[in-house]
Write a protein that holds these residues in place. Structure first.
Motif, mmCIF file in Angstrom:
data_model
loop_
_atom_site.group_PDB
_atom_site.id
_atom_site.type_symbol
_atom_site.label_atom_id
_atom_site.label_comp_id
_atom_site.label_asym_id
_atom_site.label_seq_id
_atom_site.Cartn_x
_atom_site.Cartn_y
_atom_site.Cartn_z
ATOM 1 N N LEU A 142 0.842 -1.184 0.000
ATOM 2 C CA LEU A 142 0.000 0.000 0.000
ATOM 3 C C LEU A 142 0.883 1.242 0.000
ATOM 4 O O LEU A 142 2.081 1.168 0.314
ATOM 5 C CB LEU A 142 -0.911 -0.016 1.232
ATOM 6 C CG LEU A 142 -1.854 -1.218 1.344
ATOM 7 C CD1 LEU A 142 -2.627 -1.157 2.671
ATOM 8 C CD2 LEU A 142 -2.806 -1.270 0.165
ATOM 9 N N PRO A 143 0.332 2.410 -0.326
ATOM 10 C CA PRO A 143 1.147 3.628 -0.349
ATOM 11 C C PRO A 143 1.828 3.939 0.979
ATOM 12 O O PRO A 143 2.883 4.577 0.994
ATOM 13 C CB PRO A 143 0.128 4.711 -0.730
ATOM 14 C CG PRO A 143 -0.916 3.991 -1.530
ATOM 15 C CD PRO A 143 -1.031 2.645 -0.880
ATOM 16 N N ASP A 144 1.276 3.489 2.102
ATOM 17 C CA ASP A 144 1.886 3.777 3.405
ATOM 18 C C ASP A 144 2.945 2.750 3.801
ATOM 19 O O ASP A 144 3.497 2.807 4.907
ATOM 20 C CB ASP A 144 0.809 3.867 4.491
ATOM 21 C CG ASP A 144 0.011 2.567 4.650
ATOM 22 O OD1 ASP A 144 0.376 1.551 4.022
ATOM 23 O OD2 ASP A 144 -0.986 2.574 5.406
ATOM 24 N N GLY A 145 3.262 1.792 2.924
ATOM 25 C CA GLY A 145 4.313 0.817 3.201
ATOM 26 C C GLY A 145 3.817 -0.505 3.752
ATOM 27 O O GLY A 145 4.585 -1.477 3.800
ATOM 28 N N ARG A 146 2.567 -0.570 4.179
ATOM 29 C CA ARG A 146 2.034 -1.846 4.645
ATOM 30 C C ARG A 146 1.793 -2.787 3.468
ATOM 31 O O ARG A 146 1.678 -2.351 2.329
ATOM 32 C CB ARG A 146 0.736 -1.617 5.431
ATOM 33 C CG ARG A 146 0.931 -0.834 6.721
ATOM 34 C CD ARG A 146 -0.385 -0.657 7.463
ATOM 35 N NE ARG A 146 -1.362 0.087 6.638
ATOM 36 C CZ ARG A 146 -2.656 0.226 6.971
ATOM 37 N NH1 ARG A 146 -3.100 -0.337 8.099
ATOM 38 N NH2 ARG A 146 -3.464 0.913 6.192
ATOM 39 N N LEU A 147 1.719 -4.073 3.768
ATOM 40 C CA LEU A 147 1.589 -5.094 2.734
ATOM 41 C C LEU A 147 0.205 -5.720 2.783
ATOM 42 O O LEU A 147 -0.438 -5.762 3.844
ATOM 43 C CB LEU A 147 2.645 -6.181 2.924
ATOM 44 C CG LEU A 147 4.103 -5.713 2.959
ATOM 45 C CD1 LEU A 147 5.026 -6.887 3.282
ATOM 46 C CD2 LEU A 147 4.493 -5.082 1.634
ATOM 47 N N VAL A 148 -0.232 -6.223 1.641
ATOM 48 C CA VAL A 148 -1.490 -6.972 1.556
ATOM 49 C C VAL A 148 -1.144 -8.406 1.195
ATOM 50 O O VAL A 148 -0.406 -8.653 0.223
ATOM 51 C CB VAL A 148 -2.438 -6.369 0.509
ATOM 52 C CG1 VAL A 148 -3.694 -7.232 0.371
ATOM 53 C CG2 VAL A 148 -2.824 -4.953 0.887
ATOM 54 N N CYS B 38 -7.739 -15.885 4.422
ATOM 55 C CA CYS B 38 -8.352 -14.564 4.414
ATOM 56 C C CYS B 38 -7.350 -13.539 3.880
ATOM 57 O O CYS B 38 -6.137 -13.785 3.865
ATOM 58 C CB CYS B 38 -8.778 -14.156 5.828
ATOM 59 S SG CYS B 38 -9.965 -15.279 6.602
ATOM 60 N N LEU B 39 -7.849 -12.394 3.473
ATOM 61 C CA LEU B 39 -6.998 -11.267 3.115
ATOM 62 C C LEU B 39 -6.627 -10.510 4.378
ATOM 63 O O LEU B 39 -7.400 -10.450 5.344
ATOM 64 C CB LEU B 39 -7.727 -10.336 2.150
ATOM 65 C CG LEU B 39 -7.921 -10.855 0.725
ATOM 66 C CD1 LEU B 39 -8.802 -9.894 -0.061
ATOM 67 C CD2 LEU B 39 -6.578 -11.029 0.042
ATOM 68 N N ALA B 40 -5.433 -9.918 4.359
ATOM 69 C CA ALA B 40 -4.985 -9.170 5.531
ATOM 70 C C ALA B 40 -4.042 -8.063 5.106
ATOM 71 O O ALA B 40 -3.320 -8.182 4.108
ATOM 72 C CB ALA B 40 -4.286 -10.097 6.532
ATOM 73 N N VAL B 41 -4.069 -6.969 5.889
ATOM 74 C CA VAL B 41 -3.073 -5.912 5.769
ATOM 75 C C VAL B 41 -2.054 -6.154 6.873
ATOM 76 O O VAL B 41 -2.424 -6.268 8.048
ATOM 77 C CB VAL B 41 -3.718 -4.519 5.905
ATOM 78 C CG1 VAL B 41 -2.642 -3.437 5.898
ATOM 79 C CG2 VAL B 41 -4.717 -4.283 4.781
ATOM 80 N N LEU B 42 -0.768 -6.239 6.493
ATOM 81 C CA LEU B 42 0.281 -6.597 7.451
ATOM 82 C C LEU B 42 1.296 -5.465 7.547
ATOM 83 O O LEU B 42 1.615 -4.808 6.556
ATOM 84 C CB LEU B 42 0.967 -7.894 7.039
ATOM 85 C CG LEU B 42 0.017 -9.083 6.820
ATOM 86 C CD1 LEU B 42 -0.069 -9.405 5.333
ATOM 87 C CD2 LEU B 42 0.442 -10.303 7.600
#
Length: 419
Positions: free
Chosen positions: A278-284, A295-299
């Protein structure tokens, strides 16, 4: 006057010599003298051919010295590096890093061939190899003298391509293919190869080690090495770190920052696949919750890849195919609608509220390229190009595949960003 009276003087007496020369004989003597002078080869004060040969020899010697210097520097950097290198690993076999030839004068330069496109000096006019690159906007580029490619990325500044070969009995190859046709081998006989999104770094598996190096001027510079478990593979770059999957058969990943020490134990035990950032550096990514369910997750990579948001609505496949739009809103991922396998479009802004997935087209293979925030392209199992329009998909109109023109039979295209 004679010294002996009565005897004639041999210097003054006797037949007298005539000094009168007829004009025609004088002219003939002058002509003969001049003709001898013209026929006589005299050394030139300046020898252009000799100067050119000497200049060429000097240039060749300088190029040879420059090539040896580059090889020496790269060898030192690759053997010293930023971490444990060379003899510390104790591995057998020859090094897999190949120093590229700095002198392209002896290499054949292919000609450009881009059907339906005007010739230009950019990558779209370069002939690269035996497979076909297809850009996300439908342009086609044929590659010779490189071999079947698995992935390709533009070099910084658009001066050529980084091309990763398919798996062979000798491993994988990484090549730099410049726009003038020069091909340089950076890696030979490597395991899995991962390229940074900006093509400035590469990570690869070599025996029992994982290595990371910078790509500068057609060379690998500043390699760092660490030992990894059997079967561990690099997955992708996350900033300057490398995401590593210790065991492809099990969930879990490790983030390794080159030069900071050995690979640690897996700090994440749930992730199955990663689809991007994501633009803020977190991963999907895809995580495993209950047995048989993902499941999907933001990490968060700064918190040991801990999930900070999850959504368990879509029925996801575990093949790892997926890609995120540049604004971080949309995810294209493989899954199922009922019993049918489809590419799914997921709104990541609604991830925490049991998101629903919309069928976007046939299942994806290989890379997914987002052209902008609402348009993406991918290849299906038949190698046909699928162009996804988010607005149409949300309106219930999934994308349909279209054949790529002029692709040789049995040649599978490789999808790349627009060039």
């Amino acid at each position: 006057m004679s010294a002996f009276p009565g005897q004639p003087d041999n210097l003054t007496d006797g037949p007298r010599r005539s000094y009168q020369v007829p004009p025609d004989e004088l002219e003939g003597a002058v002509r003969e003298t001049l003709s001898h002078q013209v026929a006589l080869a005299r050394p030139l004060g300046v020898d252009p051919a000799g100067q050119a040969i000497r200049r060429a020899n000097r240039i060749r010697r300088r190029r040879g010295a420059a090539g040896l210097a580059i090889a020496a520097v790269a060898t030192v950097l690759l053997s010293a590096g930023m971490a444990q290198l060379g003899a510390e690993t104790g591995r057998d076999g020859t090094p897999i890093v190949v120093i590229g030839d700095p002198d392209p004068s002896g290499r054949p330069i292919p000609t450009a061939s881009v059907p339906g496109a005007k010739p230009s000096s950019g990558p779209s006019a370069a002939l690269l190899g035996s497979e076909t690159l297809v850009s996300a906007d439908g342009r086609r580029l044929v590659l010779p003298d490189v071999g079947p490619a698995e992935r390709a990325q533009l070099l910084p500044g658009g001066g050529g391509w980084l091309v990763v070969s398919t798996q062979t009995t000798a491993g994988r190859f990484l090549r730099v293919v410049q726009n003038d046709g020069l091909v340089q081998v950076l890696l030979a006989g490597a395991g899995a190869i991962v390229l940074a999104p900006d093509s400035r770094q590469v990570a690869w598996r070599d025996g029992g080690d994982l290595l990371v190096a910078g790509v500068v001027g057609g060379q690998l510079i500043g390699a760092a090495r660490t030992a990894v478990p059997t079967g561990a593979m690099p997955v992708r770059f996350v900033g300057d770190s490398v995401l590593v999957r210790p065991d492809p058969a099990d969930a879990g990943h490790i983030l390794w920052r080159p030069g900071t020490g050995p690979l640690t134990e897996a700090v994440d035990q749930k992730t199955v696949n990663f689809y991007g950032g994501l633009p803020d550096g977190r991963l999907v990514g895809q995580i495993s919750n209950d047995p048989g369910r993902t499941c999907l997750a933001v990490l968060d990579p700064t918190r040991h890849l801990n999930p900070v948001e999850t959504g368990c609505g879509p029925d996801l496949s575990q093949d790892g195919a997926g890609g995120i739009s540049a604004d971080g809103r949309w995810l294209l991922v493989n899954g199922r609608v009922g019993k049918a396998s489809r590419a799914l479009l997921v709104d990541l802004r609604r991830l925490g509220s049991n998101p629903t997935a919309v069928a976007a087209g046939p299942p994806m293979t290989g890379a997914i390229v987002w052209i902008d925030e609402s348009h993406a392209s991918y290849l299906d199992a038949a190698g046909e190009l699928v162009r996804v329009d988010v607005g149409r998909v949300r309106a219930g109109k999934p994308a349909s595949p279209a054949a790529v023109s002029d692709v040789p039979a049995g040649d599978r295209p490789v999808l790349v960003a627009p060039f």
